[in-house]
Scaffold this motif. Structure first.
Motif, PDB file in Angstrom:
ATOM      1  N   VAL A  25       0.834  -1.209   0.000  1.00 17.61           N
ATOM      2  CA  VAL A  25       0.000   0.000   0.000  1.00 17.61           C
ATOM      3  C   VAL A  25       0.867   1.256   0.000  1.00 17.61           C
ATOM      4  N   SER A  26       1.939   1.246   0.806  1.00 17.12           N
ATOM      5  CA  SER A  26       2.839   2.400   0.850  1.00 17.12           C
ATOM      6  C   SER A  26       3.492   2.636  -0.510  1.00 17.12           C
ATOM      7  N   ALA A  27       3.885   1.554  -1.182  1.00 16.88           N
ATOM      8  CA  ALA A  27       4.493   1.691  -2.507  1.00 16.88           C
ATOM      9  C   ALA A  27       3.499   2.267  -3.509  1.00 16.88           C
ATOM     10  N   LEU A  28       2.250   1.817  -3.441  1.00 20.73           N
ATOM     11  CA  LEU A  28       1.233   2.346  -4.356  1.00 20.73           C
ATOM     12  C   LEU A  28       0.950   3.816  -4.070  1.00 20.73           C
ATOM     13  N   LEU A  29       0.856   4.177  -2.784  1.00 17.28           N
ATOM     14  CA  LEU A  29       0.628   5.579  -2.432  1.00 17.28           C
ATOM     15  C   LEU A  29       1.776   6.455  -2.914  1.00 17.28           C
ATOM     16  N   PHE A  30       3.007   5.953  -2.746  1.00 18.96           N
ATOM     17  CA  PHE A  30       4.168   6.708  -3.224  1.00 18.96           C
ATOM     18  C   PHE A  30       4.095   6.896  -4.740  1.00 18.96           C
ATOM     19  N   GLN A  64      -5.391  12.790  -2.543  1.00 22.72           N
ATOM     20  CA  GLN A  64      -6.209  13.612  -3.444  1.00 22.72           C
ATOM     21  C   GLN A  64      -6.374  12.981  -4.829  1.00 22.72           C
ATOM     22  N   PRO A  65      -5.304  12.557  -5.505  1.00 22.98           N
ATOM     23  CA  PRO A  65      -5.521  11.933  -6.816  1.00 22.98           C
ATOM     24  C   PRO A  65      -6.171  10.560  -6.740  1.00 22.98           C
ATOM     25  N   SER A  67      -8.591   9.656  -4.463  1.00 25.61           N
ATOM     26  CA  SER A  67      -9.935   9.664  -3.870  1.00 25.61           C
ATOM     27  C   SER A  67     -11.016   9.334  -4.895  1.00 25.61           C
ATOM     28  N   VAL A  68     -10.932   9.927  -6.080  1.00 24.44           N
ATOM     29  CA  VAL A  68     -11.957   9.680  -7.110  1.00 24.44           C
ATOM     30  C   VAL A  68     -11.914   8.244  -7.620  1.00 24.44           C
ATOM     31  N   PRO A  69     -10.733   7.703  -8.020  1.00 26.76           N
ATOM     32  CA  PRO A  69     -10.723   6.299  -8.469  1.00 26.76           C
ATOM     33  C   PRO A  69     -11.202   5.322  -7.409  1.00 26.76           C
ATOM     34  N   LEU A  70     -10.806   5.524  -6.150  1.00 26.13           N
ATOM     35  CA  LEU A  70     -11.235   4.616  -5.093  1.00 26.13           C
ATOM     36  C   LEU A  70     -12.736   4.700  -4.872  1.00 26.13           C
ATOM     37  N   LEU A  71     -13.281   5.911  -4.917  1.00 30.93           N
ATOM     38  CA  LEU A  71     -14.722   6.068  -4.752  1.00 30.93           C
ATOM     39  C   LEU A  71     -15.474   5.395  -5.889  1.00 30.93           C
ATOM     40  N   VAL A  72     -14.981   5.567  -7.118  1.00 27.71           N
ATOM     41  CA  VAL A  72     -15.632   4.934  -8.276  1.00 27.71           C
ATOM     42  C   VAL A  72     -15.575   3.418  -8.156  1.00 27.71           C
ATOM     43  N   LEU A  73     -14.426   2.871  -7.762  1.00 26.36           N
ATOM     44  CA  LEU A  73     -14.291   1.423  -7.623  1.00 26.36           C
ATOM     45  C   LEU A  73     -15.229   0.880  -6.547  1.00 26.36           C
ATOM     46  N   MET A  74     -15.341   1.579  -5.430  1.00 21.89           N
ATOM     47  CA  MET A  74     -16.240   1.120  -4.366  1.00 21.89           C
ATOM     48  C   MET A  74     -17.697   1.160  -4.810  1.00 21.89           C
ATOM     49  N   LEU A  75     -18.075   2.231  -5.523  1.00 15.74           N
ATOM     50  CA  LEU A  75     -19.453   2.317  -6.016  1.00 15.74           C
ATOM     51  C   LEU A  75     -19.742   1.218  -7.035  1.00 15.74           C
ATOM     52  N   THR A 177      -3.519   7.343 -14.572  1.00 16.44           N
ATOM     53  CA  THR A 177      -3.925   8.415 -15.483  1.00 16.44           C
ATOM     54  C   THR A 177      -4.711   9.485 -14.740  1.00 16.44           C
ATOM     55  N   THR A 178      -5.590   9.051 -13.835  1.00 19.72           N
ATOM     56  CA  THR A 178      -6.348  10.010 -13.035  1.00 19.72           C
ATOM     57  C   THR A 178      -5.426  10.850 -12.166  1.00 19.72           C
ATOM     58  N   ALA A 179      -4.382  10.226 -11.604  1.00 21.17           N
ATOM     59  CA  ALA A 179      -3.415  10.967 -10.798  1.00 21.17           C
ATOM     60  C   ALA A 179      -2.693  12.009 -11.646  1.00 21.17           C
ATOM     61  N   GLN A 180      -2.375  11.639 -12.886  1.00 22.17           N
ATOM     62  CA  GLN A 180      -1.719  12.588 -13.789  1.00 22.17           C
ATOM     63  C   GLN A 180      -2.637  13.755 -14.119  1.00 22.17           C
ATOM     64  N   TYR A 181      -3.900  13.459 -14.434  1.00 24.36           N
ATOM     65  CA  TYR A 181      -4.859  14.529 -14.714  1.00 24.36           C
ATOM     66  C   TYR A 181      -5.078  15.404 -13.489  1.00 24.36           C
ATOM     67  N   THR A 182      -5.106  14.787 -12.311  1.00 19.16           N
ATOM     68  CA  THR A 182      -5.312  15.551 -11.084  1.00 19.16           C
ATOM     69  C   THR A 182      -4.163  16.516 -10.843  1.00 19.16           C
ATOM     70  N   GLY A 183      -2.930  16.035 -11.060  1.00 17.91           N
ATOM     71  CA  GLY A 183      -1.779  16.906 -10.886  1.00 17.91           C
ATOM     72  C   GLY A 183      -1.809  18.100 -11.820  1.00 17.91           C
ATOM     73  N   ARG A 184      -2.144  17.868 -13.084  1.00 23.19           N
ATOM     74  CA  ARG A 184      -2.237  18.976 -14.030  1.00 23.19           C
ATOM     75  C   ARG A 184      -3.396  19.916 -13.663  1.00 23.19           C
TER      76      ARG A 184
END
Length: 278
Positions: A25-30, A64-65, A67-75, A177-184
């Motif tokens: 999990v730490s590696a993925l968050l990083f 932050q980047p 939150s949206v993918p995790l929420l979508v996956l849970m839904l 990809t979502t993380a990249q879009y979020t950063g931009r």
């Protein structure tokens, strides 16, 4: 002695079972924090590796980047569970749905293979993995239903595992990809609202050849003990790196540049109060 060794082995196994998921999990968050930060600071012309952010900094930036993918996956997981409990498909319906899903999956794979032709299309890196991943997940589910309804069809575990691997891979791709879009998106939001950054008043010993519009340069009067000769206004603090300051002009312009200065005795920095009286 054997009992003590057995107990120690159980504790080691238990600890390993905890440490391994935490490390993953730490590696993925990083990773997702790094992707987001890289995209964010590229907007200001900075390679994130030159800033010197720590592993903890990247991990703290990842929620932050993600939150949206995790929420979508849970839904989607909740919707799939509710749908599974609500429907009772017939074998004929399962076969028809499987055929349609295979067609959608093949379309997604074709788009993947056509990357040299359409890879620059808007949202390609988000739509293609989403189509492939969702269709692979649906096909795995339909394969499971078909095997449950027809025991003579044989075990389909290998196919289900492969489709699950495709789904996980596409989910990872989509999240990155979502993380990249979020950063931009964060970078553009910061450029539209530079008042979020601290106001910097910069004194230097040498004259800086700053070309960005809106930066005011003032020559300081010489005096006893005065070692700083120039003062610059109109700058904002973008980020503090490893012994360096990254400053940007207060107003965004395509011709602006990011000023990188060493955080040492060669400069004097003042941070101005916000104009918000108590």
């Amino acid at each position: 002695m054997a009992d003590e060794r057995s107990q120690a082995e159980r504790w080691i196994s238990f600890a390993a079972g905890i440490v391994t998921p935490v490390t993953l999990v730490s590696a993925l968050l990083f990773y997702f924090g790094y992707v987001s930060a890289r995209s964010q600071y590229e907007y200001f012309g900075i390679d994130v590796d030159t800033i010197g952010l720590s592993t903890q900094d990247y991990v703290m930036r990842s929620p932050q980047p993600l939150s949206v993918p995790l929420l979508v996956l849970m839904l989607l997981a909740v919707a799939a569970l509710l749908l599974h409990k609500a429907i009772h498909p017939t074998p004929v319906a399962v076969r028809r749905a499987a055929r349609i899903t295979v067609v959608i999956l093949l379309i997604g794979v074709a788009c993947l293979l056509a990357y040299p032709l359409i890879g620059q299309a808007a949202y390609y890196a988000l739509v293609v993995p989403a189509v492939i991943g969702l269709s692979a997940a649906v096909l795995a589910y339909l394969t499971y239903l078909r095997g449950k309804a027809d025991p003579t069809a044989g075990s389909q575990r290998v196919l289900i595992v492969l489709l699950a691997a495709v789904t996980v891979t596409c989910a990872f791709w989509t999240a990155a990809t979502t993380a990249q879009y979020t950063g931009r998106g964060l970078a553009k939001s910061d450029a539209r609202h530079p008042n979020r950054f601290p106001v910097v008043i910069l004194d230097t010993k040498e004259k800086l050849a700053l070309r960005s519009p809106g930066i005011e340069e003032t020559a300081l009067r010489a005096g006893a003990g005065q070692t700083f000769n120039y003062r610059y206004r109109g700058l904002r603090l973008l980020v503090v790196g490893e012994n360096r300051l990254f400053l940007v002009p207060a107003n965004w312009s395509a011709s602006n540049t990011t000023v990188v200065l060493p955080l040492d005795s060669s400069i004097r920095v003042q941070f101005q109060f916000e104009n918000d009286p108590p």
